[in-house]
Design an enzyme around this catalytic site. Structure first.
Site: not given
Ligand code: GLN
Length: 251
Positions: A94, A194
């Site tokens: 992510c 995740h």
């Molecule tokens: N901030 C980034 C997004 O919303 C990554 C989010 C995350 O790592 N969960 O795309």
């Protein structure tokens, strides 16, 4: 045999227990009698990145992604790029995945210029993509089905020469539009999953270990493990996901 793992930015990029992926890799190596050393590399820490075989970067919120920029610019960014070109294995999740591309522009218009180590960019959208999801890994990454959980507003668009990590079965992945999920470039595995994703996707975990061992030793002696528990967790999530999506489609 041994693998040296570097956990990059554990104090800022570690959502939803992403660190569990490292625990999973450590354990799968230990069960096979392969040594493993994990080094946490935080903002401001210096280390010789050439001594590591496998890098892990977790997810983070927009603010945390901005906090990293100065440290990347201080020289670590160039070393990360060099490690990627040198064929080191990366699992980047992510926000950590977005960090390897050219840039991430939030929906509010804040632009984080990133590493450009892999040819893609990410732009924030007004709707978050949050849900369990699943995808099929490309053949070059083993071809198994991965079940995961995504939560991002960023839509990632791959350059023409970058392979996706996989193809979406259910969910959004890179952008919710082109059916791609993540990226596979050299031994970089970028994903929106995740998790931690690896414990319930043991074939994916072994694929990462295989690439790191082959890069280091020219071969990977990964004795088969009894993955009955891991695969039943995988199959339960997969069935639940498919049943729910099918019910949604009927409604
Ligand atoms: N901030 C980034 C997004 O919303 C990554 C989010 C995350 O790592 N969960 O795309």
């Amino acid at each position: 045999m041994e693998l040296n793992i570097c956990h990059l930015y554990p104090e800022v990029l570690n959502l939803y227990g992403d660190r569990g992926n490292i625990r999973c890799l450590e354990q799968r190596l230990a069960w096979r009698g392969i040594d493993c050393h994990v080094t946490m590399l935080k903002i401001g820490d210096q280390a010789d990145l050439t001594k590591f075989d496998l890098f892990f970067v977790g997810g983070g919120q927009d603010f945390e992604q901005e906090v990293l920029l100065a440290d990347l610019g201080s020289g670590k960014g160039g070393e990360i790029r060099a490690a990627i070109e040198d064929g080191k294995t990366f699992l980047a999740i992510c926000g950590g995945y977005q960090m390897l591309g050219h840039y991430y522009e939030t929906h509010e218009g804040v632009k984080c210029e990133y590493l450009g180590a892999v040819d893609f960019y990410t732009k924030g959208a007004d709707v978050r993509m949050i849900d369990n999801y699943c995808f099929t890994l490309g053949q070059e990454s083993g071809g198994s089905v991965v079940v995961g959980f995504e939560n991002h507003s960023g839509k990632t668009w791959l350059g023409p020469d970058v392979q996706p990590l996989g193809r979406i079965i259910r969910g959004n992945g890179n952008n919710g539009e082109d059916g791609t999920e993540g990226c596979r470039y050299r031994n970089v595995f970028g994903t929106y999953s995740h998790g931690p994703v690896l414990p319930k996707n043991p074939q994916f975990a072994d694929e990462l270990l295989r690439t790191a061992l082959i890069r280091k030793y020219g071969k990977a002696d990964l004795a088969p493990l009894d993955d009955t528990v891991e695969l039943s967790a995988h199959d339960a999530v997969y069935r639940r996901l498919m049943n729910r999506f099918e019910a949604d489609e009927r409604d």
